[in-house]
Design a protein around this motif. Sequence first.
Motif, PDB file in Angstrom:
ATOM      1  N   MET A 130      -5.633   0.230  -6.312  1.00  0.00           N
ATOM      2  CA  MET A 130      -4.121  -0.278  -6.223  1.00  0.00           C
ATOM      3  C   MET A 130      -3.848  -0.237  -4.843  1.00  0.00           C
TER       4      MET A 130
ATOM      5  N   SER B  31       6.117   7.039 -10.128  1.00  0.00           N
ATOM      6  CA  SER B  31       5.520   7.001  -8.771  1.00  0.00           C
ATOM      7  C   SER B  31       6.472   7.445  -7.797  1.00  0.00           C
TER       8      SER B  31
ATOM      9  N   VAL C 202      -1.102  -2.286   6.833  1.00  0.00           N
ATOM     10  CA  VAL C 202       0.205  -1.425   6.049  1.00  0.00           C
ATOM     11  C   VAL C 202      -0.266  -0.364   5.502  1.00  0.00           C
TER      12      VAL C 202
ATOM     13  N   PRO D 237       8.230  -9.466  -1.393  1.00  0.00           N
ATOM     14  CA  PRO D 237       9.547  -9.196  -0.607  1.00  0.00           C
ATOM     15  C   PRO D 237      10.647  -9.985  -1.700  1.00  0.00           C
TER      16      PRO D 237
ATOM     17  N   GLY E  36       2.041   9.913  -5.036  1.00  0.00           N
ATOM     18  CA  GLY E  36       2.421   9.408  -3.896  1.00  0.00           C
ATOM     19  C   GLY E  36       1.286   8.294  -3.718  1.00  0.00           C
ATOM     20  N   TYR E  37       0.724   8.102  -2.370  1.00  0.00           N
ATOM     21  CA  TYR E  37      -0.438   6.994  -2.349  1.00  0.00           C
ATOM     22  C   TYR E  37      -1.555   7.670  -2.498  1.00  0.00           C
TER      23      TYR E  37
ATOM     24  N   LYS F 294      10.883 -13.457  -2.267  1.00  0.00           N
ATOM     25  CA  LYS F 294       9.605 -14.381  -2.822  1.00  0.00           C
ATOM     26  C   LYS F 294       9.293 -14.112  -3.970  1.00  0.00           C
TER      27      LYS F 294
ATOM     28  N   PHE G 258       9.618  -1.380   0.012  1.00  0.00           N
ATOM     29  CA  PHE G 258       9.727  -2.618   0.495  1.00  0.00           C
ATOM     30  C   PHE G 258       8.801  -3.602  -0.244  1.00  0.00           C
ATOM     31  N   ALA G 259       8.863  -4.616  -0.834  1.00  0.00           N
ATOM     32  CA  ALA G 259       8.212  -5.383  -1.623  1.00  0.00           C
ATOM     33  C   ALA G 259       7.889  -5.161  -2.835  1.00  0.00           C
ATOM     34  N   GLN G 260       8.612  -3.834  -3.427  1.00  0.00           N
ATOM     35  CA  GLN G 260       8.446  -3.725  -4.928  1.00  0.00           C
ATOM     36  C   GLN G 260       9.616  -3.490  -5.750  1.00  0.00           C
TER      37      GLN G 260
ATOM     38  N   TYR H  57       8.441  -3.006  -9.266  1.00  0.00           N
ATOM     39  CA  TYR H  57       7.765  -1.982  -9.343  1.00  0.00           C
ATOM     40  C   TYR H  57       8.479  -0.616  -9.464  1.00  0.00           C
TER      41      TYR H  57
ATOM     42  N   THR I  60       0.883  -3.827 -10.269  1.00  0.00           N
ATOM     43  CA  THR I  60       1.924  -4.223  -9.086  1.00  0.00           C
ATOM     44  C   THR I  60       1.642  -5.512  -9.017  1.00  0.00           C
TER      45      THR I  60
ATOM     46  N   ILE J 280       1.354   3.462   6.156  1.00  0.00           N
ATOM     47  CA  ILE J 280       1.684   4.324   5.385  1.00  0.00           C
ATOM     48  C   ILE J 280       1.057   5.673   5.297  1.00  0.00           C
TER      49      ILE J 280
ATOM     50  N   ASP K 210       3.339  -7.074  -5.910  1.00  0.00           N
ATOM     51  CA  ASP K 210       4.122  -6.849  -4.818  1.00  0.00           C
ATOM     52  C   ASP K 210       4.752  -8.131  -3.989  1.00  0.00           C
TER      53      ASP K 210
ATOM     54  N   ASN L  96       7.559   5.538  -5.315  1.00  0.00           N
ATOM     55  CA  ASN L  96       8.256   4.455  -5.069  1.00  0.00           C
ATOM     56  C   ASN L  96       9.260   4.070  -6.197  1.00  0.00           C
TER      57      ASN L  96
ATOM     58  N   VAL M 227      -3.657  -2.842  -0.875  1.00  0.00           N
ATOM     59  CA  VAL M 227      -2.466  -3.159   0.251  1.00  0.00           C
ATOM     60  C   VAL M 227      -3.322  -3.473   1.441  1.00  0.00           C
TER      61      VAL M 227
HETATM   62  N1  CAA Z   1       9.567  -2.265   5.976  1.00  0.00           N
HETATM   63  C1  CAA Z   1      10.199  -3.086   6.784  1.00  0.00           C
HETATM   64  N2  CAA Z   1       9.637  -4.333   6.933  1.00  0.00           N
HETATM   65  C2  CAA Z   1       8.357  -4.539   6.462  1.00  0.00           C
HETATM   66  C3  CAA Z   1       7.849  -3.785   5.650  1.00  0.00           C
HETATM   67  C4  CAA Z   1       8.349  -2.388   5.563  1.00  0.00           C
HETATM   68  N3  CAA Z   1       7.682  -1.467   4.599  1.00  0.00           N
HETATM   69  N4  CAA Z   1       6.473  -4.205   5.340  1.00  0.00           N
HETATM   70  C5  CAA Z   1       6.520  -5.493   5.767  1.00  0.00           C
HETATM   71  N5  CAA Z   1       7.518  -5.589   6.544  1.00  0.00           N
HETATM   72  C6  CAA Z   1       7.879  -6.919   7.199  1.00  0.00           C
HETATM   73  C7  CAA Z   1       6.918  -7.401   8.076  1.00  0.00           C
HETATM   74  O1  CAA Z   1       6.929  -6.758   9.244  1.00  0.00           O
HETATM   75  C8  CAA Z   1       7.063  -9.011   8.093  1.00  0.00           C
HETATM   76  O2  CAA Z   1       8.132  -9.019   9.081  1.00  0.00           O
HETATM   77  P1  CAA Z   1       8.243 -10.266  10.005  1.00  0.00           P
HETATM   78  O3  CAA Z   1       8.279 -11.460   9.084  1.00  0.00           O
HETATM   79  O4  CAA Z   1       9.520 -10.179  10.791  1.00  0.00           O
HETATM   80  O5  CAA Z   1       6.879 -10.393  10.750  1.00  0.00           O
HETATM   81  C9  CAA Z   1       7.606  -9.298   6.882  1.00  0.00           C
HETATM   82  O6  CAA Z   1       8.547  -7.998   5.972  1.00  0.00           O
HETATM   83  C10 CAA Z   1       6.725  -9.558   5.775  1.00  0.00           C
HETATM   84  O7  CAA Z   1       6.960 -10.617   5.248  1.00  0.00           O
HETATM   85  P2  CAA Z   1       5.856 -11.730   4.843  1.00  0.00           P
HETATM   86  O8  CAA Z   1       6.298 -12.919   4.372  1.00  0.00           O
HETATM   87  O9  CAA Z   1       4.488 -11.556   5.733  1.00  0.00           O
HETATM   88  O10 CAA Z   1       5.203 -10.892   3.418  1.00  0.00           O
HETATM   89  P3  CAA Z   1       4.369 -11.261   2.662  1.00  0.00           P
HETATM   90  O11 CAA Z   1       4.767 -12.169   1.390  1.00  0.00           O
HETATM   91  O12 CAA Z   1       3.182 -11.708   3.027  1.00  0.00           O
HETATM   92  O13 CAA Z   1       4.085 -10.001   1.709  1.00  0.00           O
HETATM   93  C11 CAA Z   1       3.388  -7.497   1.648  1.00  0.00           C
HETATM   94  C12 CAA Z   1       3.472  -8.795   2.209  1.00  0.00           C
HETATM   95  C13 CAA Z   1       3.368  -8.021   0.053  1.00  0.00           C
HETATM   96  C14 CAA Z   1       4.898  -7.179   1.818  1.00  0.00           C
HETATM   97  C15 CAA Z   1       2.610  -6.721   2.116  1.00  0.00           C
HETATM   98  O14 CAA Z   1       2.914  -6.180   3.337  1.00  0.00           O
HETATM   99  C16 CAA Z   1       2.501  -5.487   1.398  1.00  0.00           C
HETATM  100  O15 CAA Z   1       1.523  -5.419   0.313  1.00  0.00           O
HETATM  101  N6  CAA Z   1       2.917  -4.332   1.520  1.00  0.00           N
HETATM  102  C17 CAA Z   1       2.822  -3.159   0.963  1.00  0.00           C
HETATM  103  C18 CAA Z   1       3.667  -2.946  -0.205  1.00  0.00           C
HETATM  104  C19 CAA Z   1       3.430  -1.450  -0.776  1.00  0.00           C
HETATM  105  O16 CAA Z   1       3.650  -0.362  -0.389  1.00  0.00           O
HETATM  106  N7  CAA Z   1       3.037  -1.465  -1.977  1.00  0.00           N
HETATM  107  C20 CAA Z   1       2.566  -0.253  -2.628  1.00  0.00           C
HETATM  108  C21 CAA Z   1       1.298  -0.475  -3.356  1.00  0.00           C
HETATM  109  S1  CAA Z   1       0.413   0.892  -4.064  1.00  0.00           S
HETATM  110  C22 CAA Z   1       1.450   1.525  -5.314  1.00  0.00           C
HETATM  111  O17 CAA Z   1       2.294   1.123  -5.752  1.00  0.00           O
HETATM  112  C23 CAA Z   1       1.157   2.786  -5.962  1.00  0.00           C
HETATM  113  C24 CAA Z   1       2.143   3.560  -6.105  1.00  0.00           C
HETATM  114  O18 CAA Z   1       2.772   4.026  -6.959  1.00  0.00           O
HETATM  115  C25 CAA Z   1       2.502   4.315  -4.576  1.00  0.00           C
END
Ligand code: CAA
Length: 240
Positions: free
Chosen positions: A184, A134, A192, A90, A178-179, A93, A142-144, A147, A86, A196, A88, A136, A188
């Motif tokens: 990995m 996955s 968060v 947004p 799933g998760y 960015k 969100f943020a993937q 991925y 991953t 999840i 990750d 996802n 997270v």
């Molecule tokens: N839905 C909506 N909004 C979300 C959100 C979501 N799921 N997650 C975060 N946000 C919002 C936050 O509330 C925040 O909003 P504000 O700015 O209004 O406060 C904003 O988005 C986050 O912005 P940042 O600039 O702070 O974000 P960042 O650059 O620091 O990134 C991140 C943070 C990478 C998104 C982190 O929150 C993260 O890692 N999230 C988890 C992502 C995820 O689920 N990854 C899965 C990994 S496991 C995997 O991939 C295995 C698999 O197969 C399942």
Amino acid sequence: MARIALVTGGSRGIGAAISKALKAQGCTVVATYAGNDEAAAKFTEETGIKTYKWNVGDYDESKAGIEKVESEVGPIDIVVANAGITRDAPFHKMTPQQWNEVIDTNLTGVFNTVHPIWPGMRERKFGRVIVISSINGQKGQFAQVNYAATKAGDLGIVKSLAQEGARAGITANAICPGYIATEMVMAVPEKVRESIIGQIPAGRLGEPEEIARCVAFLASDDAGFINGSTISANGGQFFV
Ligand code: CAA
């Protein structure tokens, strides 16, 4: 004769559980890893499963690695394309580097792993291709963007290979975990992750062994009529 199985990313996380489950089922298992020599050596010491190091994102390295495995261990009957990363962020960015690294490993890596093994499976009229996608890739995340694109793409690979391999005795299937409680997911941010877990009807993360058991079944001779399918193992978090 024991079936020979190759598991990419097979020395850690879900991959390690898969390697062990296939071994327990009587397969001769080989696991690949990308960089963590220490974890791979410990894994081999604990399980007796041989490990090989290469980057699945590089076609030439993968092909050379697979040729080495096949000359040292034997022809590969079962391939589990599990290696994944991953990066990750947004979308606003996300950098081209984060996009490319994930595409190279999770999507092109599946091509690079299966393509050199495929002709031998066709000749021998047997093969099991199992790709670890996955949740996802099914629902987006969100943020993937990177991925989720690769994991959705993996499903397209499997559905196409299923059609190409069927008459040669090869099946291709995907599992969408799933998760799962692996490094990995533990990477997270805790807040968060807690949110999840709140979205998982089972109320908990999955265990790597719960994915490994699905792989072991799909890899077995008994699963020959299951082809092109996707097994979702996500505690009820998402239905297709
Ligand atoms: N839905 C909506 N909004 C979300 C959100 C979501 N799921 N997650 C975060 N946000 C919002 C936050 O509330 C925040 O909003 P504000 O700015 O209004 O406060 C904003 O988005 C986050 O912005 P940042 O600039 O702070 O974000 P960042 O650059 O620091 O990134 C991140 C943070 C990478 C998104 C982190 O929150 C993260 O890692 N999230 C988890 C992502 C995820 O689920 N990854 C899965 C990994 S496991 C995997 O991939 C295995 C698999 O197969 C399942």
